[in-house]
Design an enzyme around this catalytic site. Structure first.
Site, PDB file in Angstrom:
ATOM      1  N   HIS A  27       0.874  -1.177   0.000  1.00 25.63           N
ATOM      2  CA  HIS A  27       0.000   0.000   0.000  1.00 25.63           C
ATOM      3  C   HIS A  27       0.907   1.221   0.000  1.00 25.63           C
ATOM      4  O   HIS A  27       1.613   1.460   0.978  1.00 25.63           O
ATOM      5  CB  HIS A  27      -0.902   0.000   1.234  1.00 25.63           C
ATOM      6  CG  HIS A  27      -1.833  -1.167   1.292  1.00 25.63           C
ATOM      7  ND1 HIS A  27      -3.090  -1.146   0.727  1.00 25.63           N
ATOM      8  CD2 HIS A  27      -1.690  -2.405   1.834  1.00 25.63           C
ATOM      9  CE1 HIS A  27      -3.695  -2.318   0.929  1.00 25.63           C
ATOM     10  NE2 HIS A  27      -2.856  -3.099   1.591  1.00 25.63           N
ATOM     11  N   GLU A 208      -7.409 -12.199   6.197  1.00 18.18           N
ATOM     12  CA  GLU A 208      -6.389 -11.664   7.107  1.00 18.18           C
ATOM     13  C   GLU A 208      -6.932 -11.808   8.526  1.00 18.18           C
ATOM     14  O   GLU A 208      -6.478 -12.621   9.309  1.00 18.18           O
ATOM     15  CB  GLU A 208      -6.078 -10.204   6.773  1.00 18.18           C
ATOM     16  CG  GLU A 208      -5.071  -9.553   7.727  1.00 18.18           C
ATOM     17  CD  GLU A 208      -4.916  -8.058   7.523  1.00 18.18           C
ATOM     18  OE1 GLU A 208      -3.959  -7.498   8.078  1.00 18.18           O
ATOM     19  OE2 GLU A 208      -5.750  -7.438   6.826  1.00 18.18           O
TER      20      GLU A 208
END
Length: 350
Positions: A27, A208
């Site tokens: 990211h 996740e």
């Protein structure tokens, strides 16, 4: 599979640093170091709720994904101009080049910026210019993947897509990130179907903190090509078998998982389990400014904690190249370079 001869344990860290590799889960807003956050805040006249770089860094004690996201969005508030986005991405690319990253596929979150009044053109043009320069100046092949924020509505995602379409030539795919639990992939079924019609690559964060069911949905409803994270798949043997059979890549981020308490300690991470089950797992840094390390640091710490082997090293690097969305001719070249790197280390040691 390339026949890998083991190298002495003391030389494995050197090999991990030297081998060419792709980073598929980064990211770019998560690469904003505290020093750059303060520099951009000064440049743009943005007031920060932290007195100093040290105070900001001290706040990086996360208990879960949401506690991280709160600080992540505060840090992104300093990004206002095209040059800011370029400078942020360029700082990452310089670190990636030092880590022998040959391919980087950068996630970016336009909604984080457009909600603050920053035009889509500013975001995409700044990042794209850095990608172009990374290729010409650093030899890194780089592309952008636009991520939808899953805690927002699908209507908001559609609006974001429409804003981004004038720049369709500047990003190669779409993803799904932000708060996972309570926001299953199927919430975005229609917008992902539209992106598939547009010929965009499809990826999504799943598994996740969310359950294995989210991974099934990402595969069967969103039709994604890669699963970002995916570590919860180990709880579902049928899912593990499917992922291995279909060679669906997982972009695993060990230091992130440890920092966000997905695993209490790095030695508890299941990356070895995923690899030994034949899954196409890759290793990535996620949000390196917040989680304690860029790509090579993830390799070094994870290999030390899990006692991974030379074969694991080659497999992870090879998986990353295979799982990338780069042209086949580039993948072939990087795979050749990877094999040559391993041969060089073996020749040195025998």
């Amino acid at each position: 599979m390339f026949k890998v001869h083991p190298v002495p344990a003391h030389r494995l860290p050197e090999l991990l640093r030297a081998m060419p590799k792709a980073e598929l889960h980064i990211h770019i807003e998560g690469s904003l170091e505290p020093e750059m956050i303060f520099a951009l805040a000064r440049r743009n006249g943005v007031a920060l709720p932290y007195a100093s770089v040290e105070a900001l860094r001290a706040a990086y004690a996360f208990t879960d994904l949401q506690s991280f996201l709160d600080i992540y969005y505060a840090g992104a508030s300093v990004l206002l101009k095209e040059q800011d986005f370029f400078d942020m991405a360029w700082a990452y690319f310089e670190k990636a080049a030092a880590d022998n990253v040959v391919r980087a596929e950068l996630f970016f979150d336009p909604q984080t910026h457009t909600a603050r009044g920053v035009p889509m053109a500013v975001v995409i043009n700044g990042l794209h210019r850095a990608c172009v320069d990374a290729g010409s100046q650093l030899g890194i092949s780089a592309d952008l993947i636009l991520c939808f924020l899953r805690h927002l509505s699908e209507e908001d995602a559609f609006a974001t897509l429409e804003q981004a379409l004038p720049f369709r030539d500047r990003f190669i795919g779409v993803g799904l990130d932000s708060s996972e639990v309570g926001h299953p992939p199927e919430k975005f079924a229609r917008v992902f179907a539209r992106c598939a019609e547009l010929g965009l690559h499809l990826v999504a964060h799943a598994g996740e903190e969310g359950p294995p069911a989210y991974i099934w949905s990402a595969l069967d409803v969103l039709k994604v090509e890669r699963i970002d994270h995916g570590v919860q798949s180990a709880k579902d043997p049928a899912l593990m078998a499917r992922l291995a059979k279909e060679r669906t890549p997982l972009t695993v981020c060990p230091l992130s998982n440890q920092k966000l308490c997905v695993f209490p300690d790095l030695k508890d991470h299941n990356l070895r389990t995923l690899l030994d089950a034949g899954l196409c797992a890759t290793l990535n840094s996620d949000d390196p400014a917040y989680f304690g390390g860029y790509l090579n640091e993830n390799f070094l710490q994870t290999f030390a904690a899990l006692h991974l082997s030379t074969q694991h090293a080659w497999t992870l690097a090879h998986n990353s190249i295979e799982a990338s969305f780069a042209p086949a001719v580039d993948k072939q070249r990087w795979t050749h370079q990877l094999n040559q790197t391993f041969e060089r280390f073996v020749e040195h040691d025998y």
